[in-house]
Design a protein around this motif. Structure first.
Motif, mmCIF file in Angstrom:
data_model
loop_
_atom_site.group_PDB
_atom_site.id
_atom_site.type_symbol
_atom_site.label_atom_id
_atom_site.label_comp_id
_atom_site.label_asym_id
_atom_site.label_seq_id
_atom_site.Cartn_x
_atom_site.Cartn_y
_atom_site.Cartn_z
ATOM 1 N N GLU A 1 0.804 -1.304 -0.188
ATOM 2 C CA GLU A 1 0.080 0.066 -0.051
ATOM 3 C C GLU A 1 0.848 1.258 0.065
ATOM 4 O OE1 GLU A 1 -3.850 1.266 2.601
ATOM 5 O OE2 GLU A 1 -3.077 -0.870 2.945
ATOM 6 N N GLU B 1 3.964 1.436 -0.912
ATOM 7 C CA GLU B 1 4.580 1.707 -2.324
ATOM 8 C C GLU B 1 3.437 2.241 -3.427
ATOM 9 O OE1 GLU B 1 5.698 -2.321 -4.079
ATOM 10 O OE2 GLU B 1 5.898 -1.357 -6.051
ATOM 11 N N VAL B 2 2.327 1.937 -3.417
ATOM 12 C CA VAL B 2 1.262 2.405 -4.322
ATOM 13 C C VAL B 2 1.192 3.893 -4.187
ATOM 14 C CG1 VAL B 2 -1.179 2.367 -5.061
ATOM 15 C CG2 VAL B 2 -0.071 -0.052 -4.746
ATOM 16 N N MET B 3 1.203 4.208 -2.907
ATOM 17 C CA MET B 3 0.923 5.501 -2.584
ATOM 18 C C MET B 3 2.019 6.507 -3.078
ATOM 19 S SD MET B 3 -0.225 5.190 1.494
ATOM 20 C CE MET B 3 -2.079 4.638 1.932
ATOM 21 N N LEU C 1 3.889 5.763 -5.657
ATOM 22 C CA LEU C 1 3.947 5.786 -7.087
ATOM 23 C C LEU C 1 2.729 6.826 -7.656
ATOM 24 C CD1 LEU C 1 4.521 2.042 -8.010
ATOM 25 C CD2 LEU C 1 6.030 4.080 -8.345
ATOM 26 N N VAL C 2 1.769 6.854 -6.629
ATOM 27 C CA VAL C 2 0.616 7.943 -7.024
ATOM 28 C C VAL C 2 0.903 9.327 -6.857
ATOM 29 C CG1 VAL C 2 -1.815 8.393 -6.569
ATOM 30 C CG2 VAL C 2 -1.035 6.028 -6.978
ATOM 31 N N GLY C 3 2.053 9.408 -6.181
ATOM 32 C CA GLY C 3 2.766 10.756 -6.181
ATOM 33 C C GLY C 3 2.373 11.413 -4.611
ATOM 34 N N ALA C 4 2.362 10.448 -3.492
ATOM 35 C CA ALA C 4 2.238 11.015 -2.375
ATOM 36 C C ALA C 4 3.576 11.333 -1.856
ATOM 37 C CB ALA C 4 1.479 9.680 -1.378
ATOM 38 N N THR C 5 3.608 12.398 -1.050
ATOM 39 C CA THR C 5 4.870 12.729 -0.464
ATOM 40 C C THR C 5 4.980 11.538 0.829
ATOM 41 O OG1 THR C 5 3.943 14.255 0.989
ATOM 42 C CG2 THR C 5 5.093 15.043 -0.899
ATOM 43 N N PHE D 1 3.097 12.797 3.755
ATOM 44 C CA PHE D 1 1.664 12.644 3.489
ATOM 45 C C PHE D 1 1.201 10.921 4.023
ATOM 46 C CE2 PHE D 1 -2.259 11.781 0.906
ATOM 47 C CZ PHE D 1 -2.925 12.867 1.352
ATOM 48 N N ILE D 2 2.119 10.059 3.581
ATOM 49 C CA ILE D 2 1.944 8.422 3.791
ATOM 50 C C ILE D 2 2.041 8.328 5.246
ATOM 51 C CG2 ILE D 2 3.074 6.405 3.353
ATOM 52 C CD1 ILE D 2 3.886 7.608 0.814
ATOM 53 N N VAL E 1 12.959 5.501 -1.893
ATOM 54 C CA VAL E 1 12.315 5.522 -3.125
ATOM 55 C C VAL E 1 13.141 4.425 -4.095
ATOM 56 C CG1 VAL E 1 11.846 6.814 -5.251
ATOM 57 C CG2 VAL E 1 12.013 8.028 -3.037
#
Lengths: 277, 305
Positions: free
Chosen positions: B213, B215-217, B219-223, B226-227, B305
């Motif tokens: 989850e 990782e997905v966040m 790749l969607v562009g979450a800083t 933010f995660i 990253v």
């Protein structure tokens, strides 16, 4: 039916390509690779001296057999991986020079449809799409107006409350497209968006991508489905063993097709009777 | 503000969706805090006991029987003037006898003093001198008996017969109380380290289950922050609940076991120990901080990253 609903999000702008393409050639290409090489730890060479450019508003296919480096190329574009040599430029900027902190911002400007969808399993269809907007700090009102539009575009408007594991493969794929497009990125990457899907669903997804491209978004589609590519009549870049072996327009390059005409022709040529969705 | 609400909502949602790792964290935190909650007062109580023992150590200055009251008064003032002397207590011959009788009585032994011939009192009068610190005992002693011309210690007053300190006694007490204190501190430290590792491990497991989850966040562009925030909010909530459970158990234990005992058993003297309200605040604070920071640190591994 979803297909006929006019979406505020995606109004087709007549039959012409977006103006900025023809008028402002001076702007840097949205994607440019300069002699890019990628060698994985262990010595596997995925890409070797790959150079190519994609201009704004283009619809490009990236084809080639499995293992030829297509997915690696996509990963390089969103800096999930870094090239071992050469430069990857997005909108004229070498993304290797981006500080780590700016990577999320790069990824927000590039919508990506992943081969394995990469959906958030603990979130509903609606929340999966909403997350892409929450990440960029969109207001609640903005989310409430954009998410249903995006879901309507891909034909999932009636599944908003479902969780990803309650969707079919095609539906998950379309959800992935909706999430990639919801914040209107200038560049959309789709890695095998029709992989493992039946022809009817594939046509539906291609139609959606075509429609998105018509709004001015540059679309790069990775696929090994040559048949589909030939029928789409777009620019095709073929990779083989890490090299670009072909870069040309396949078939008659028709710019002047509306989404409706495009889909009809595609269905006809693919021998698909029913609408995908 | 809406961000903060969003993060809190996200943290709560994660707990609702996957209760099992949350429960594991809560239980771990509760056990840890319970240990700490018992250990802190125990440590402080032994500290209090040690002080009590130290209070009894001093310097006894025995006087000749023919000392006049004037000489005694003069000596008392002189002793009070010595550096590091905290208090001076004069114990007369009669008082000394009384103390001896009390002690014999307390130990259920026959009153030997009655057998003294002609009711003669053999005990000398003395000054009981308490140092401000056990370590200064020696300097007071040398002030009372500075080296004379011959190099041997000469008392500062002719009425002083002998200066006796319980030096050997004192040093052994010092060693024992010091050892007990260190032993407890080491045990406490080990327990705290073990619990921190345990909490960290539990958090790591719960996050590991959701690394896809994360990782997905990304790749969607979450800083990264933010995660991270929802996870930290989750840790904060788990820490609070776990801490609250531990505090509740501690409170019950205090009411049911410790307080009734406190009246009869001197060991659990409430005065030196930390006030319960303060203890509760400390424990809750520690629980929340540890689990929130633990979450944040653990996430770092998955956020590269």
């Amino acid at each position: 039916m979803a297909r006929h609903q006019t979406s505020a999000l995606l109004r087709e702008r007549g039959q012409r390509r977006p103006e900025h393409l023809t008028e402002r050639r001076a702007r840097p290409p949205i994607v440019e690779l300069r002699k890019v090489g990628k060698v994985y730890p262990g010595g596997h060479v995925a890409l070797e001296r790959v150079s190519l450019r994609v201009d704004r508003g283009e619809f490009v296919f990236l084809v080639g057999p499995t293992g030829c480096g297509k997915s690696t190329l996509i990963k390089l574009l969103i800096r999930e991986l870094e090239p071992t040599q050469g430069e990857v430029l997005i909108a004229g900027r070498d993304i290797a020079t981006l500080p780590d902190k700016r990577i999320p911002h790069l990824r927000r400007r590039i919508g990506t449809v992943f081969q394995d969808f990469k959906l958030l399993p603990s979130r509903t269809v609606y929340d999966n799409v909403a997350y892409a907007l929450q990440v960029i700090g969109a207001s609640r009102a903005e989310i409430r107006s954009k998410v249903p539009d995006a879901l309507r575009l891909v034909g999932l408007a009636d599944k908003t409350g479902n969780y990803p594991d309650q969707l079919s493969g095609g539906e998950q794929q379309r959800l992935s497209v909706a999430r990639a497009f919801v914040n209107h990125p200038p560049l959309l990457l789709a890695d095998e968006p029709t992989g493992n899907l039946d022809p009817a669903t594939s046509v539906g997804i291609m139609q959606t991508l075509y429609r998105i491209n018509k709004t001015g978004t540059t679309v790069v589609v990775v696929t090994h489905d040559r048949e589909m590519v030939d029928k789409m009549r777009r620019r095709v870049i073929a990779l083989e063993a890490g090299h670009v072996v072909r870069d040309q327009a396949a078939g008659r390059y028709t710019d002047e097709e509306s989404t409706r005409e495009f889909a009809a022709r595609l269905r006809d040529e693919m021998g698909v009777e029913d609408e995908a969705y | 503000m809406s961000r903060v609400l969003f993060f809190i909502g996200e943290g709560l949602r994660a707990l609702r969706r996957s209760a099992a790792p949350g429960v594991a964290s809560i239980v771990t935190v509760a056990v840890t805090v319970l240990l700490l909650g018992v250990l802190i007062p125990v440590l402080q109580t032994t500290g209090g006991k040690t002080d009590e023992v130290r209070d009894q150590v001093g310097l006894n200055t025995f006087l000749y029987d023919d000392a006049t009251p004037e000489e005694i008064a003069a000596l008392e003032t002189e002793i009070q003037g010595i550096a590091h002397v905290e208090s001076v207590e004069f114990i007369s011959k009669a008082r000394a006898l009384e103390i001896l009788r009390d002690r014999l009585e307390a130990e259920d032994k026959a009153d030997l003093t009655e057998q003294l011939p002609g009711a003669r009192n053999p005990l000398p009068a003395s000054f009981k001198i308490k140092p401000d610190n056990l370590d200064n005992l020696e300097s007071i002693r040398s002030a009372l008996t500075p080296p004379g011309a011959a190099g041997t210690p000469e008392p500062i007053s002719p009425i002083i017969e002998e200066v006796v300190d319980s030096r050997d006694e004192a040093s052994s007490i010092r060693t024992v109380t010091g050892a007990v204190k260190w032993f407890l501190i080491v045990i406490a430290a080990l327990l705290v380290i073990a619990s921190l590792l345990l909490v960290g491990n539990t958090i790591r497991l719960s996050i590991y289950a959701r690394r896809r989850e994360v990782e997905v966040m990304q790749l969607v562009g979450a800083t990264n922050w933010f995660i991270r925030w929802p996870f930290m909010v989750e840790g904060l909530i788990c820490g609070f609940i776990g801490g609250a459970i531990a505090v509740a158990i501690l409170f019950l234990g205090k009411e049911a076991v410790v307080d009734p005992l406190a009246d009869s058993v001197n060991l659990i003297s409430g005065e030196e120990t930390i006030a319960f309200a303060k203890l509760v605040l400390v424990l809750l604070g520690v629980a929340m901080a540890v689990s929130a920071i633990g979450s944040g640190i653990t996430l770092r591994r998955f956020l590269r990253v």
